[in-house]
Design a protein around this motif. Structure first.
Motif, PDB file in Angstrom:
ATOM      1  N   TYR A  75     -25.086 -38.325 -21.031  1.00  0.00           N
ATOM      2  CA  TYR A  75     -25.548 -37.296 -21.958  1.00  0.00           C
ATOM      3  C   TYR A  75     -26.098 -37.927 -23.237  1.00  0.00           C
ATOM      4  O   TYR A  75     -27.131 -37.490 -23.753  1.00  0.00           O
ATOM      5  N   HIS A  78     -29.583 -39.760 -22.389  1.00  0.00           N
ATOM      6  CA  HIS A  78     -30.676 -38.825 -22.135  1.00  0.00           C
ATOM      7  C   HIS A  78     -31.024 -38.020 -23.385  1.00  0.00           C
ATOM      8  O   HIS A  78     -32.195 -37.693 -23.615  1.00  0.00           O
ATOM      9  N   LEU A  89     -27.801 -31.354 -22.766  1.00  0.00           N
ATOM     10  CA  LEU A  89     -28.196 -32.009 -21.520  1.00  0.00           C
ATOM     11  C   LEU A  89     -27.214 -31.707 -20.408  1.00  0.00           C
ATOM     12  O   LEU A  89     -26.012 -31.640 -20.632  1.00  0.00           O
ATOM     13  N   PHE A  91     -26.496 -32.706 -16.082  1.00  0.00           N
ATOM     14  CA  PHE A  91     -26.831 -33.492 -14.890  1.00  0.00           C
ATOM     15  C   PHE A  91     -27.118 -32.539 -13.736  1.00  0.00           C
ATOM     16  O   PHE A  91     -26.328 -31.642 -13.452  1.00  0.00           O
ATOM     17  N   SER A 223     -34.517 -38.899 -12.240  1.00  0.00           N
ATOM     18  CA  SER A 223     -34.181 -40.278 -12.595  1.00  0.00           C
ATOM     19  C   SER A 223     -34.995 -41.291 -11.795  1.00  0.00           C
ATOM     20  O   SER A 223     -35.269 -42.384 -12.270  1.00  0.00           O
ATOM     21  N   PHE A 235     -32.042 -34.327 -14.572  1.00  0.00           N
ATOM     22  CA  PHE A 235     -31.400 -33.697 -15.717  1.00  0.00           C
ATOM     23  C   PHE A 235     -32.168 -32.473 -16.166  1.00  0.00           C
ATOM     24  O   PHE A 235     -33.350 -32.291 -15.862  1.00  0.00           O
ATOM     25  N   GLU A 275     -24.318 -27.161 -14.774  1.00  0.00           N
ATOM     26  CA  GLU A 275     -23.816 -28.154 -13.823  1.00  0.00           C
ATOM     27  C   GLU A 275     -22.868 -27.500 -12.822  1.00  0.00           C
ATOM     28  O   GLU A 275     -22.439 -26.355 -12.994  1.00  0.00           O
TER      29      GLU A 275
END
Length: 406
Positions: A75, A78, A89, A91, A223, A235, A275
């Motif tokens: 976090y 990013h 942020l 994932f 990514s 993300f 998430e």
């Protein structure tokens, strides 16, 4: 936008040598498929292997506890990459997963408008059409300008006239090197208080991306591409405006919400509401390491070098009889697309791969509007990155010239 070239730090031969030393595969192949999946540097691979070894040694839950700081690094890294706070942020397993999760959080009603462009990622467009089929929304695509890319004044007029439920733009489409004016569009989206969703899948890692400059409510990325991280990691950025409202994903689980009473739950105040509880933590720490590596190289330096190699590649391809470079727009990124006379798509790609050159194909089915406008059925996509070299550009164009004569 990339800043004045005179302000960028110099890139030395020793810099390139160091980046290539961290990328052993370049000793045996030319990887011009970074828009598909960049080659992971050795520190990224090591971070994931170390994490998996720890899981095997002490257990999965225990490893997550022991590596809590490394996981939190996802976090922080990013956030630093896109100029956000870690709390903004989340994932997700891919850019598409992030994009669809963001879309699922928007409370569409029949007749709502999604305003988008003609140059977009196939999965985004399919998601829009799925919402049209299921919920009765309308999908409106702004026209392109003559020089390429979306016609911003026309798009703004549609914003004012149609008051879309969401404005969605892909920063760099997968099927060309076009860079869309996402920051300019964001100014008007913010002025009109419209939700603004930016797909930065192909720009994050090769161009500077600042969510404050873009004025977006959601930003999605992966990514595996120009960030050179692992597959299966992406993300989602969610703005404070999103988090302070009632926007939450359609299917929210115990990671994203607290069960506060038998019949009530409360979503997380952070982007973790997007998430899910089960996460591939080896990929989380690998993705964090890939951003750490990219930020150490310097995003401005990456943009400079990748852009220079792409420009060199386009110039060389234009010199080859029978090739047609397709990239069009006032600003171009490190994705180069072209066609070649006398070849079908897969045989041409295979011929290059036999020479140790990695590339990718784009077909009309992935770019219905753009490729129809260009009157092509397919294009080969070459996407150099900062660890590639001018000598590799020479080698690739020499091989293509030979195939053009075959």
């Amino acid at each position: 936008m990339v800043s004045d070239p005179s302000l960028r730090p110099e890139i030395s031969d020793s810099d390139v040598d160091r980046w290539r030393a961290d990328t052993p595969a370049v000793q045996k192949l030319v990887h011009f498929n970074n828009a598909g999946a960049g080659l992971m540097p050795t520190p990224v691979l090591a971070a994931m292997k170390d994490y998996l070894d720890l899981e095997a040694e002490i257990g999965g839950y225990e490893a997550a506890d022991a590596k809590a700081d490394a996981i939190a690094g996802f976090y922080a890294e990013h956030a630093g990459l896109v100029n956000a706070a870690p709390e903004n942020l989340a994932f997700l397993s891919s850019a598409t997963h992030a994009f669809d999760t963001a879309l699922s959080a928007i409370p569409f009603e029949p007749g709502d408008v999604i305003l988008t462009t003609r140059n977009d990622y196939i999965s985004n467009q399919i998601a829009f059409m799925s919402l049209r089929k299921r919920l009765g929304v309308e999908v409106v695509r702004a026209p392109d300008s003559p020089e390429g890319g979306v016609d911003v004044p026309a798009m703004v007029a549609l914003m004012r006239e149609r008051r879309p439920r969401v404005v969605s733009v892909t920063h760099v489409p997968t099927n060309s090197g076009l860079v869309q004016p996402v920051a300019e569009i964001g100014l008007y989206a913010r002025e009109l208080e419209l939700l603004y969703l930016v797909d930065a899948c192909q720009s994050v890692g090769q161009l500077p991306v600042d969510v404050e400059e873009l004025g977006c409510d959601f930003l999605t990325a992966t990514s595996r591409k120009f960030l050179r991280g692992p597959r299966g990691a992406g993300f989602l950025y969610a703005s404070n405006r999103v988090l302070s409202g009632e926007i939450e994903p359609l299917f929210i689980d115990m990671r994203g919400a607290d069960w506060t009473s038998p019949d009530e739950y409360a979503p997380s105040a952070t982007a973790k509401r997007f998430e899910q509880w089960e996460m591939p933590y080896a990929l989380v720490v690998g993705a964090a390491e890939s951003v750490r590596y990219a930020r150490a190289v310097g995003i401005e330096r990456i943009a400079q070098r990748a852009g220079q190699l792409a420009t060199m590649l386009r110039d060389r391809l234009r010199e080859i009889d029978g090739t047609r470079v397709l990239d069009k727009g006032p600003a171009l990124a490190a994705i180069v697309t072209f066609t070649i006379d006398g070849w079908e798509a897969q045989p041409f790609k295979s011929a290059l791969q036999a020479k140790g050159i990695n590339s990718s194909l784009s077909s009309r089915s992935s770019a219905q509007y753009d490729f129809a406008d260009k009157n092509v059925e397919w294009a080969l996509r070459l996407s150099p990155h900062y660890y590639n070299t001018e000598a590799e550009v020479d080698r690739v164009t020499t091989e293509i010239a030979a195939l053009a004569k075959a």
